[in-house]
Design a protein around this motif. Structure first.
Motif, PDB file in Angstrom:
ATOM      1  N   LEU A  18       0.785  -1.221  -0.050  1.00  0.00           N
ATOM      2  CA  LEU A  18      -0.049  -0.028   0.176  1.00  0.00           C
ATOM      3  C   LEU A  18       0.824   1.173  -0.154  1.00  0.00           C
ATOM      4  N   VAL A  19       1.866   1.409   0.771  1.00  0.00           N
ATOM      5  CA  VAL A  19       2.847   2.478   0.863  1.00  0.00           C
ATOM      6  C   VAL A  19       3.408   2.762  -0.726  1.00  0.00           C
ATOM      7  N   ARG A  20       3.586   1.600  -1.119  1.00  0.00           N
ATOM      8  CA  ARG A  20       4.692   1.727  -2.735  1.00  0.00           C
ATOM      9  C   ARG A  20       3.313   2.150  -3.551  1.00  0.00           C
ATOM     10  N   ALA A  21       2.462   1.826  -3.392  1.00  0.00           N
ATOM     11  CA  ALA A  21       0.956   2.296  -4.340  1.00  0.00           C
ATOM     12  C   ALA A  21       0.800   3.452  -4.384  1.00  0.00           C
ATOM     13  N   ILE A  22       0.868   4.122  -2.995  1.00  0.00           N
ATOM     14  CA  ILE A  22       0.500   5.455  -2.514  1.00  0.00           C
ATOM     15  C   ILE A  22       1.845   6.241  -3.448  1.00  0.00           C
ATOM     16  N   ALA A  23       3.086   5.801  -3.113  1.00  0.00           N
ATOM     17  CA  ALA A  23       3.988   6.828  -3.677  1.00  0.00           C
ATOM     18  C   ALA A  23       3.981   6.607  -5.125  1.00  0.00           C
ATOM     19  N   ALA A  24       3.725   5.661  -5.787  1.00  0.00           N
ATOM     20  CA  ALA A  24       3.802   5.714  -7.265  1.00  0.00           C
ATOM     21  C   ALA A  24       2.560   6.107  -7.637  1.00  0.00           C
ATOM     22  N   ASN A  25       1.623   6.355  -7.095  1.00  0.00           N
ATOM     23  CA  ASN A  25       0.063   6.866  -7.927  1.00  0.00           C
ATOM     24  C   ASN A  25       0.472   8.593  -8.258  1.00  0.00           C
ATOM     25  N   PRO A  26       0.343   8.662  -9.429  1.00  0.00           N
ATOM     26  CA  PRO A  26       0.550  10.143  -9.866  1.00  0.00           C
ATOM     27  C   PRO A  26      -0.655  11.017  -9.633  1.00  0.00           C
ATOM     28  N   GLN A  27      -1.956  10.408  -9.448  1.00  0.00           N
ATOM     29  CA  GLN A  27      -3.182  11.197  -8.975  1.00  0.00           C
ATOM     30  C   GLN A  27      -3.265  11.068  -7.766  1.00  0.00           C
ATOM     31  N   GLU A  28      -2.318  10.726  -6.811  1.00  0.00           N
ATOM     32  CA  GLU A  28      -2.697  10.667  -5.410  1.00  0.00           C
ATOM     33  C   GLU A  28      -2.150  12.144  -5.025  1.00  0.00           C
ATOM     34  N   SER A  29      -3.287  12.976  -4.607  1.00  0.00           N
ATOM     35  CA  SER A  29      -2.868  14.463  -4.362  1.00  0.00           C
ATOM     36  C   SER A  29      -2.314  14.449  -2.685  1.00  0.00           C
ATOM     37  N   ARG A  30      -2.833  13.324  -2.043  1.00  0.00           N
ATOM     38  CA  ARG A  30      -2.596  13.483  -0.564  1.00  0.00           C
ATOM     39  C   ARG A  30      -1.115  12.616  -0.312  1.00  0.00           C
ATOM     40  N   LYS A  31      -0.206  12.254  -1.218  1.00  0.00           N
ATOM     41  CA  LYS A  31       0.932  11.360  -1.147  1.00  0.00           C
ATOM     42  C   LYS A  31       1.902  11.867  -0.169  1.00  0.00           C
TER      43      LYS A  31
END
Length: 183
Positions: A88-101
């Protein structure tokens, strides 16, 4: 872990809650909930996890679980939490649409700094307090609690309307995970 909260009998069903550190609302995005679903499926298939009920909320996960005896339930839970934390941490870090990253990763990083168990990030709170569902009354209360969480949160008006829950299975439909029904 407190002596009160332990898996004592591997043949019983347990109510368990996993919460994200500082109750961060990670599971507002389907891709993160889907990673949890995939991990639960893997644990069912490869580790003998039996799921009786489940629900993914915005910052926590409720489960009624047992085991088919391949691995002890605490080991399955440990492996699940460890794998999903990293994934989950990797997915958050790699998500270009994640404004809260940046904000989320900073919280996970700061929380890990105060722990002797975590190196870089801590995603889940440490405890999960398994509560043995010793009889039918406790099992039915647990089902009601798990399935009505999205209703109480104002996400849906009926439990079976919420996709990320086993409520649809208990209403006669087909949900996202294989469910072992409580009697």
């Amino acid at each position: 872990m407190s002596e009160k909260y332990k898996v004592r009998d591997e043949e019983k069903i347990y109510f368990i809650t996993f919460a994200v550190v500082q109750w961060v609302d990670v599971f507002t995005r389907c891709e993160y909930k889907d990673l949890v679903i995939d991990s639960l499926r893997f644990c069912q298939r490869e580790k003998g996890l039996e799921i009786y009920a489940w629900c993914i909320m915005s910052n926590h996960l409720h489960l009624a679980l047992g085991t088919a005896g391949i691995l002890p339930l605490p080991d399955i839970i440990r492996d699940f939490k460890k794998y999903t934390s990293v994934t989950l941490v990797r997915a958050i870090a790699a998500n270009p649409q994640e404004s809260r990253k940046d904000w989320m990763l900073e919280i996970f990083k700061r929380t890990a700094e105060t722990s002797n168990k975590h190196q870089k990030y801590q995603f889940w709170q440490n405890q999960y307090h398994p509560i043995e569902l010793t009889d039918n009354i406790k099992q039915q209360r647990c089902l009601h609690y798990i399935h009505h969480n999205p209703v109480v949160a104002g996400m849906v008006s009926e439990p079976e309307q919420y996709v990320y829950s086993s409520a649809i299975d208990y209403a006669g439909g087909k949900g996202l995970l294989e469910i072992k029904f409580m009697e």
